[in-house]
Design an enzyme around this catalytic site. Structure first.
Site, PDB file in Angstrom:
ATOM      1  N   ASP A 223      35.746  49.062  69.126  1.00 21.29           N
ATOM      2  CA  ASP A 223      36.036  49.963  70.238  1.00 21.29           C
ATOM      3  C   ASP A 223      34.816  50.235  71.115  1.00 21.29           C
ATOM      4  O   ASP A 223      33.698  50.373  70.612  1.00 21.29           O
ATOM      5  CB  ASP A 223      36.549  51.286  69.646  1.00 21.29           C
ATOM      6  CG  ASP A 223      36.829  52.337  70.701  1.00 21.29           C
ATOM      7  OD1 ASP A 223      37.792  52.154  71.465  1.00 21.29           O
ATOM      8  OD2 ASP A 223      36.090  53.344  70.753  1.00 21.29           O
ATOM      9  N   GLU A 293      36.365  45.515  72.678  1.00 17.03           N
ATOM     10  CA  GLU A 293      36.902  46.185  73.866  1.00 17.03           C
ATOM     11  C   GLU A 293      35.741  46.514  74.793  1.00 17.03           C
ATOM     12  O   GLU A 293      34.850  47.280  74.426  1.00 17.03           O
ATOM     13  CB  GLU A 293      37.624  47.468  73.477  1.00 17.03           C
ATOM     14  CG  GLU A 293      38.172  48.213  74.692  1.00 17.03           C
ATOM     15  CD  GLU A 293      38.344  49.716  74.459  1.00 17.03           C
ATOM     16  OE1 GLU A 293      39.367  50.265  74.913  1.00 17.03           O
ATOM     17  OE2 GLU A 293      37.452  50.331  73.844  1.00 17.03           O
TER      18      GLU A 293
END
Length: 596
Positions: A223, A293
């Site tokens: 993330d 990401e």
């Protein structure tokens, strides 16, 4: 034949079989990854929140879809300030979702069905309730520098250290009364950023990755990677060129050259990849992977894959968000073509393409681009070479749900005036399984977010029994996608200004994708379509699957199709389709037999 030679042949055949059944290092390159937002997928305990047992109960559904691997949004222990992206213990499943035994069972049952489990790894920050942060606040020597601590401007505690802003709005510093210093947080104040300049932090985070690899997970979605490092001198950010009318507390009012995409950040991702590669080297299972990401510019996105020459590798793939960020209801066929070709022309050949059309942070396809275009976008994603990523619910054409301000859960949308613009709650409403109470998400208890009102007409049960449904089109897409050779050549054209055409061709067959993007009905004359068969059609198409096309086809407005035809076969077709390792073994076997 001599008995000794016969035994040698038998051993050789066993070796060939072993070669064909060894660990698959390339499985991910053509995989379909299915993102599950656990809170909203299936609530087995009927407490209003989805859980791991709910996911386990729906594994047969994923198998039926043809899913290769499923990525779970965060499930670790957390106060849930940011729906699990504020982790207080990286090695413990949050009781909200079950326990560690449930995760072990999920991995085991998924593996039985040939489905790999990917976990969400959140390395940039922890929860303020993590033991590391508590120790850091209290001055425990080992943890003093686990987070980003600074004195105020000119050591004045009333002013933050600099002008850095939070992604969630406002200043990115919070003053801690106990330690008498400011700590930095790129996101909510309950999510203090870790200090990756501290080698102990790096070691601890790598140990967490290895811990879960040892538990059998197939990899990690990492993330918010662009934010791992900050400028070592903590210099102020520069204002953007266009500040007129922009709220100075808004993240977009600054350029973020001091807090985003630093070289050290890229190096850390390369270090994570080295760890994964070393783990793969020492284990015989299928390759474990990482996917990152990074909402950043195109050139930086490519760097998260690794260096251009491959001398250092990053993620196996970093998410390509261009279909999410660059497409709108007004985008033309040429716009879509340009997005795809930009990747074809700039991603080095050593890396693998990936195509993402939805996730938990963006409005759903049906809402962004219109219900009439859902199938076209899914078919587009599926026909392209590389990795395909599906957000749960997109396969049935779910639209954004209805959430009122007083039902909000998203911490980045606390202002009623900007709630509809900023909230991510709309794309996170519960999955729609059937037309029973709460869409079959649970047995009737109040859900953490309201179930969308359109679940009566959009749900899995109904679409399973409807031939021309989004769900059955998706199943057909995945089934046929697996038949396309990774070596198939790809060609893209825009015909008559509005019809996007993609060809996937091998020596033995061709797949054609046609999509009339916003144009009037168009007659396409193309000799290459001769004797092709309609394989898949969108729900708004009146054509018949299986019908033969003889070079001319009328493509209606917003209609999308995938056609297929066999090309003339040649004597090399067997060798062309055979895996290289098996091919070498077969040739060697022929040599041995000829020598006997």
């Amino acid at each position: 034949m001599h008995i000794l030679k016969m035994n040698s042949v038998i051993l050789l055949l066993v070796a060939i079989f072993a070669i064909g059944n060894c660990a698959n290092s390339d499985w991910w390159k053509t995989a379909v990854f299915y993102q599950i937002y656990p809170r909203s997928f299936k609530d087995d305990s009927n407490d209003g929140v989805g859980d791991l047992k709910g996911v386990i109960s729906k594994l047969p559904y994923l198998k039926e879809l043809g899913i290769t691997a499923t990525w779970l949004s965060p499930i670790f222990k957390s106060p849930q300030v940011d729906q699990g992206y504020d982790i207080s213990d990286y090695r413990v499943v949050d009781p909200l979702f079950g326990n560690n035994n449930d995760l072990t069972e999920l991995i085991k049952e998924a593996n039985k069905l040939g489905i790999k489990i990917i976990l969400d790894f959140v390395p940039n920050h922890t929860s303020e309730e993590h033991e590391w942060f508590k120790a850091s606040v209290n001055g425990t020597p080992k943890y003093l520098d686990y987070y980003i601590w600074r004195d105020g401007e000119n050591k004045d505690d009333k002013k933050p250290p600099n002008n850095w802003l939070s992604n969630f709005g406002g200043i990115a510093w919070t003053y801690n009364e106990t330690r008498k210093m400011w700590y930095y947080h790129e996101f909510a104040k309950a999510q203090p950023d870790l200090n990756y300049r501290n080698p102990d932090v790096v070691k601890d985070m790598k140990d967490i990755l290895v811990y879960w690899l040892d538990q059998g997970v197939a990899g990690f979605r990492i993330d918010a990677v662009p934010y791992l490092f900050e400028d070592v001198n903590f210099e102020n950010e520069t204002a953007t060129d266009k500040t007129k009318g922009v709220d100075p507390s808004n993240w977009n009012s600054l350029q973020h050259t001091k807090t985003l995409d630093l070289n050290e950040t890229l190096d850390m991702i390369y270090q994570f990849r080295e760890l994964i590669d070393e783990y793969n080297k020492n284990h015989t299972e299928d390759t474990r992977v990482i996917m990152t990401e990074a909402y950043t510019d195109f050139d930086k996105t490519l760097l998260y894959y690794g260096l251009k020459d491959g001398s250092r590798l990053g993620a196996h793939f970093t998410f390509n968000f261009d279909f999410i960020q660059s497409l709108s209801k007004n985008s033309s066929a040429t716009d879509i073509k340009n997005i795809i070709e930009n990747w074809f022309e700039n991603l080095p050949e050593i890396y693998t393409y990936n195509w993402v059309v939805g996730n938990h942070d963006n409005h759903r396809i049906a809402t962004r681009l219109g219900v009439e275009n859902v199938d076209a976008i899914m078919l587009l994603q599926g026909i392209l070479p590389g990795v395909m990523v599906t957000y749960n619910g997109e396969e049935i054409g779910m639209e954004d749900g209805e959430v009122d301000f007083d039902q909000r859960q998203d911490p980045q949308a606390t202002d009623e005036k900007t709630f509809k613009e900023k909230s991510r709650d709309f794309e996170r409403t519960p999955f729609q399984w059937d037309n029973s109470t709460n869409a079959g998400f649970n047995k009737g208890n109040k859900t953490w977010l309201p179930v969308s009102k359109n679940y009566i007409n959009t749900n899995v049960e109904l679409q399973n029994t409807t031939v021309d449904s989004h769900l059955n089109i998706y199943k057909s897409l995945i089934k046929n996608r697996k038949k396309i050779s990774p070596a198939a050549k790809t060609k893209i054209e825009v015909l008559n200004s509005t019809v996007l055409t993609i060809y996937r061709t091998t020596e033995t067959e061709t797949y054609f994708y046609l999509y009339n993007r916003l144009g009037e009905p168009m007659i396409i004359n193309n000799a290459g379509l001769n004797n092709s068969k309609i394989l898949i059609k969108s729900t708004n198409s009146e054509k018949e699957v299986g019908s033969i096309i003889n070079g001319t086809i009328l493509v209606e407005t917003n209609e999308s199709l995938i056609l297929h035809k066999d090309n003339p076969k040649d004597n090399g077709s067997f060798l062309y389709k055979t895996q290289p390792t098996v091919l070498i073994a077969v040739l060697f076997l022929i040599f041995v037999l000829n020598s006997i």
